[in-house]
Motif scaffolding. Structure first.
Motif, mmCIF file in Angstrom:
data_model
loop_
_atom_site.group_PDB
_atom_site.id
_atom_site.type_symbol
_atom_site.label_atom_id
_atom_site.label_comp_id
_atom_site.label_asym_id
_atom_site.label_seq_id
_atom_site.Cartn_x
_atom_site.Cartn_y
_atom_site.Cartn_z
ATOM 1 N N ALA A 61 0.873 -1.362 -0.032
ATOM 2 C CA ALA A 61 0.069 0.085 -0.038
ATOM 3 C C ALA A 61 0.797 1.337 -0.076
ATOM 4 O O ALA A 61 1.934 1.208 0.646
ATOM 5 N N TYR A 62 0.312 2.104 -0.410
ATOM 6 C CA TYR A 62 0.825 3.603 -0.376
ATOM 7 C C TYR A 62 0.000 4.392 0.267
ATOM 8 O O TYR A 62 0.485 5.555 0.924
ATOM 9 N N LEU A 63 -1.059 4.053 0.403
ATOM 10 C CA LEU A 63 -2.100 4.954 1.264
ATOM 11 C C LEU A 63 -2.720 4.091 2.302
ATOM 12 O O LEU A 63 -3.187 2.970 2.070
ATOM 13 N N CYS A 64 -3.234 4.875 3.471
ATOM 14 C CA CYS A 64 -4.262 4.053 4.462
ATOM 15 C C CYS A 64 -5.232 5.151 4.861
ATOM 16 O O CYS A 64 -5.078 6.332 4.359
ATOM 17 N N HIS A 65 -6.376 4.701 5.609
ATOM 18 C CA HIS A 65 -7.208 5.676 5.847
ATOM 19 C C HIS A 65 -7.053 5.464 7.597
ATOM 20 O O HIS A 65 -7.160 4.432 8.042
#
Length: 215
Positions: A34-38
């Motif tokens: 992943a490059y993004l998380c929330h």
């Protein structure tokens, strides 16, 4: 179900529990892809879910932010947070509308973020982030200067309370629906590297990691 440690009350997956994993290697794989998380959290104004860049170092997930940003101020106050990551791998088309599904890899992490105060650790963490984005890039670009580093907060959350859920494979239809004359199968998704776009003012040779990007 693969497990390295017993799930907590917050991480125990009850719906489709057979898809659950509490194994650190599975968790690492989801994060590293992943490059993004929330990040979800709550304050006096309500509940929020903010997307941000992320990376892993050992048994921690790292993020960074501006010292004056709301996310930074709230997460470094010791508030509980929930981090989620999801990779969509395919649409599963079944013979019955209610048996349609998705193939995915997802992770949920609970806990409190902590600030990384040591300057050397901050530099190392950001260097690892740059290497995640493009291996070899850190050695070529200008590192953060003192002013930039002073204005940036590096935060991390431990991976000791987390769960992974993964679905793979095709449709799972009921026996009575198997004779329905409709196409069934998976429409796969994949993250694809496309051709790099060079900046119009760039006049240096293309490095290996850019040439290898589409491969």
């Amino acid at each position: 179900m693969n497990t390295n440690s017993a799930p907590t009350d917050r991480t125990r997956i009850r719906r489709l529990a057979e898809l659950a994993s509490y194994e650190q290697t599975s968790l690492h794989a989801v994060i590293d892809a992943a490059y993004l998380c929330h990040i979800a959290f709550q304050d006096a104004k309500g509940t929020h879910c903010i997307p941000t860049a992320c990376w892993r170092q050992g048994e921690y997930l790292y993020i960074h932010g501006s010292n004056g940003g709301r996310l930074t101020k709230i997460l470094t106050s010791g508030i509980q947070a929930c981090v989620t990551i999801t990779h969509l791998d395919g649409l599963v088309l079944a013979r019955s509308a209610f048996n349609h599904a998705m193939n995915y890899r997802s992770a949920v992490i609970y806990g409190c973020f902590e600030k990384v105060p040591d300057e050397a650790d901050k530099h190392q963490a950001l260097a690892l982030f740059m290497e995640k984005l493009a291996p070899g890039r850190q050695a070529q670009c200008r590192p953060g200067n003192d002013k930039e580093m002073a204005a940036t907060t590096i935060m991390r959350i431990a991976l000791n309370e987390a769960a992974v859920k993964i679905r793979t494979g095709g449709p799972q239809d009921d026996d009575e629906d198997m004779g329905i004359p409709v196409w069934a199968g998976v429409l796969p998704f994949a993250q694809v590297h496309t051709q790099p776009v060079v900046d119009s003012l760039c006049n240096v040779a293309t490095p290996d990691y850019v040439r290898e990007w589409v491969k």
